[in-house]
Design an enzyme around this catalytic site. Structure first.
Site, PDB file in Angstrom:
ATOM      1  N   ARG A 104       0.747  -1.292  -0.081  1.00 41.69           N
ATOM      2  CA  ARG A 104      -0.056  -0.053   0.085  1.00 41.69           C
ATOM      3  C   ARG A 104       0.784   1.082  -0.068  1.00 41.69           C
ATOM      4  NH1 ARG A 104      -3.576   1.502   5.138  1.00 41.69           N
ATOM      5  NH2 ARG A 104      -1.792   2.337   5.858  1.00 41.69           N
ATOM      6  N   CYS A 106       0.180   5.595   0.669  1.00 45.30           N
ATOM      7  CA  CYS A 106      -0.843   6.237   1.212  1.00 45.30           C
ATOM      8  C   CYS A 106      -0.608   7.850   1.336  1.00 45.30           C
ATOM      9  CB  CYS A 106      -1.227   6.234   2.796  1.00 45.30           C
ATOM     10  SG  CYS A 106      -2.593   7.056   3.380  1.00 45.30           S
TER      11      CYS A 106
END
Length: 126
Positions: A104, A106
């Site tokens: 991920r 962000c």
């Protein structure tokens, strides 16, 4: 490349598709936290996170995949001060679907379409 379209996720709000099927890989466009039935966006950042993930999942399901097929997400957020709340909703989504956590990124951004607090795109593999 084949475009993916489903009524279970919001329609694109511009000149793009909900997702593309590349055979072994599915890539979604960024998913805003719009309820596909009501077109409404809830105010709470945790609910927006969950809705964005649910919208991305609906696109994957249209292609015959599940949350377990997600290998990468990119989470765009309006305010990184809400990182802990977003993480809790994100964790709950993958735990609910018994899916492993993907890689991920962000990123805090200045503004998102429709003044959303969160937008999430995913990459999944078959």
């Amino acid at each position: 490349m084949t475009a993916i379209a489903t009524n279970n996720a919001p329609a694109a709000i511009g000149p793009y598709v909900q997702g593309v099927d590349l055979g072994s890989m599915i890539i979604t466009s960024g998913q805003l936290p719009l309820n596909p039935e009501t077109k409404a966006m809830l105010e709470d950042v945790a609910e927006q996170t969950t809705q964005s993930l649910n919208n991305a999942l609906a696109i994957l399901e249209e292609a015959g995949l599940t949350a377990s097929n997600i290998v990468k997400t990119t989470v765009f957020v309006k305010d990184l001060n809400q990182f802990t709340t977003i993480n809790a909703a994100y964790d709950a989504f993958f735990t609910k679907h018994s899916a492993p956590f993907p890689a991920r990124s962000c990123i805090e951004v200045a503004r998102l379409p429709m003044d959303a607090k969160v937008e999430i795109e995913v990459i999944a593999v078959r």
